[in-house]
Design an enzyme around this catalytic site. Structure first.
Site, PDB file in Angstrom:
ATOM      1  N   SER A   1       0.841  -1.199   0.000  1.00 42.49           N
ATOM      2  CA  SER A   1       0.000   0.000   0.000  1.00 42.49           C
ATOM      3  C   SER A   1       0.874   1.245   0.000  1.00 42.49           C
ATOM      4  CB  SER A   1      -0.898   0.017   1.238  1.00 42.49           C
ATOM      5  OG  SER A   1      -1.386   1.328   1.430  1.00 42.49           O
TER       6      SER A   1
ATOM      7  N   HIS B   1      -1.238  -1.347  -4.293  1.00 39.81           N
ATOM      8  CA  HIS B   1      -2.497  -0.926  -3.667  1.00 39.81           C
ATOM      9  C   HIS B   1      -2.479   0.594  -3.505  1.00 39.81           C
ATOM     10  CE1 HIS B   1      -6.060  -1.658  -1.134  1.00 39.81           C
ATOM     11  NE2 HIS B   1      -5.588  -0.731  -0.317  1.00 39.81           N
TER      12      HIS B   1
ATOM     13  N   ASP C   1      -4.431   3.824  -2.180  1.00 44.52           N
ATOM     14  CA  ASP C   1      -5.485   4.239  -1.254  1.00 44.52           C
ATOM     15  C   ASP C   1      -5.973   5.641  -1.578  1.00 44.52           C
ATOM     16  OD1 ASP C   1      -5.908   2.073   0.655  1.00 44.52           O
ATOM     17  OD2 ASP C   1      -3.775   2.346   1.095  1.00 44.52           O
TER      18      ASP C   1
ATOM     19  N   MET D   1      -8.525   8.539  -0.626  1.00 48.09           N
ATOM     20  CA  MET D   1      -9.354   8.998   0.499  1.00 48.09           C
ATOM     21  C   MET D   1      -9.864  10.395   0.208  1.00 48.09           C
ATOM     22  SD  MET D   1      -7.100   7.678   3.688  1.00 48.09           S
ATOM     23  CE  MET D   1      -6.425   6.013   3.736  1.00 48.09           C
TER      24      MET D   1
ATOM     25  N   HIS E   1      -8.196   1.402  -4.119  1.00 49.50           N
ATOM     26  CA  HIS E   1      -9.138   1.258  -2.994  1.00 49.50           C
ATOM     27  C   HIS E   1      -9.778   2.616  -2.760  1.00 49.50           C
ATOM     28  CE1 HIS E   1      -9.511   0.337   1.616  1.00 49.50           C
ATOM     29  NE2 HIS E   1     -10.686   0.480   1.032  1.00 49.50           N
TER      30      HIS E   1
ATOM     31  N   MET F   1     -11.858   4.935  -0.907  1.00 51.54           N
ATOM     32  CA  MET F   1     -12.521   5.264   0.361  1.00 51.54           C
ATOM     33  C   MET F   1     -13.167   6.625   0.160  1.00 51.54           C
ATOM     34  SD  MET F   1      -9.445   3.794   2.700  1.00 51.54           S
ATOM     35  CE  MET F   1      -8.319   3.860   1.312  1.00 51.54           C
TER      36      MET F   1
ATOM     37  N   MET G   1     -11.769  -5.213   5.420  1.00 52.90           N
ATOM     38  CA  MET G   1     -10.889  -4.314   6.173  1.00 52.90           C
ATOM     39  C   MET G   1     -10.631  -4.907   7.562  1.00 52.90           C
ATOM     40  SD  MET G   1     -10.150  -1.878   4.122  1.00 52.90           S
ATOM     41  CE  MET G   1      -9.145  -0.981   5.322  1.00 52.90           C
TER      42      MET G   1
ATOM     43  N   ASP H   1      -6.873  -5.926   4.346  1.00 54.51           N
ATOM     44  CA  ASP H   1      -6.162  -4.643   4.361  1.00 54.51           C
ATOM     45  C   ASP H   1      -6.227  -4.065   5.767  1.00 54.51           C
ATOM     46  OD1 ASP H   1      -5.136  -2.125   3.798  1.00 54.51           O
ATOM     47  OD2 ASP H   1      -6.783  -1.530   2.464  1.00 54.51           O
TER      48      ASP H   1
END
Ligand code: DX5
Ligand code: ZN
Length: 229
Positions: free
Chosen positions: A7, A31, A33, A35, A64, A66, A134, A172
């Site tokens: 990540s 990965h 992330d 956000m 991913h 979020m 998660m 994760d």
């Protein structure tokens, strides 16, 4: 087969291309992330950064999301070079989001938070290529692995197997050499790790050790192996 997905969240954001290079030899996926400061109390990166990274790496980009409104950005992530996107079931509108990802020829992922029950994703198992459990509350790297999620990982594994699904089961949050055997024993096959990899002096070696710990668990009980399936 296990996949290791470092990540980027724990990498040096001032040198992301170098960070990717540091793990390339041992990473199966990268990965990413994303956000939005709304679904989670943190802000990270968006499609322009994915697009820049794409010029430096041919690796599989596992994004991913979020985000409260991922539907507004799926096409932008696809155009930027994302291979797969994962949306959270908690944001709702799940059927439409999965269909849109399918239309865009993204690998279709669905995530659930530690306190979201298996039942929330159960209706969608036939429509996804990946389920992400998660094992921390999303938003930050370096949090403690929540072992109370392990039974739910096993529940997702059993449900995927029961329907003969080849969908990936990804975990994760707080994954390291100690926790990798636990989640693999429960049925996870894609391991995301941020701080355990990028916090190490030699990230690729840390990724290799996590893979080794997971593979020993896959091989079953015995010296160094751990969990009965
Ligand atoms: C957390 C992110 C994770 C995070 C994991 O919200 O989704 O991908 O980077 O970090 P570690 O491995 O440090 O728990
Ligand atoms: Zn993540």
């Amino acid at each position: 087969m296990l996949r290791i997905a470092p990540s980027l969240l724990s990498a040096d954001f001032g040198g992301l291309a170098e960070a990717v290079g540091e793990v390339a030899a041992e990473a199966d996926w990268l990965h990413v992330d994303v956000m939005d400061g709304h679904f989670v109390p943190n802000l990270t990166i968006g499609p322009p950064v994915v697009q820049s990274l794409r010029r430096h790496s041919g690796m599989y980009f596992d994004c991913h999301l979020m985000m409260t409104n991922p539907g507004d950005y799926l096409e932008a992530f696809r155009r930027a070079g994302a291979d797969g996107c994962t949306v959270h079931v908690e944001v709702g509108d799940t059927a439409a989001l999965l269909a849109e990802m399918r239309r865009l020829e993204l690998r279709v992922g669905l995530a659930l938070n530690p306190d979201t029950p298996f039942e929330a994703v159960a209706p969608f198992l036939g429509d996804v290529d990946l389920v992400l459990c998660m094992t921390v509350f999303p938003g930050f790297g370096g949090q403690r692995f929540m072992d109370e999620v392990v039974p739910k990982i096993a529940e997702v594994r059993a449900a995927l197997d029961a329907r003969g699904s080849a969908a990936e089961l990804e975990v994760d949050g707080g994954i390291d050499e100690e926790t990798a055997p636990v989640v693999v024993g429960a049925g996870a096959r894609v391991l995301v790790a941020g701080s355990a990899i990028f916090g190490a002096e030699r990230p690729w070696e840390a990724a290799r050790r996590i893979r080794g710990a997971g593979e020993r668990a896959l091989a079953g009980p015995g010296p160094g192996g751990a969990h009965p399936a």
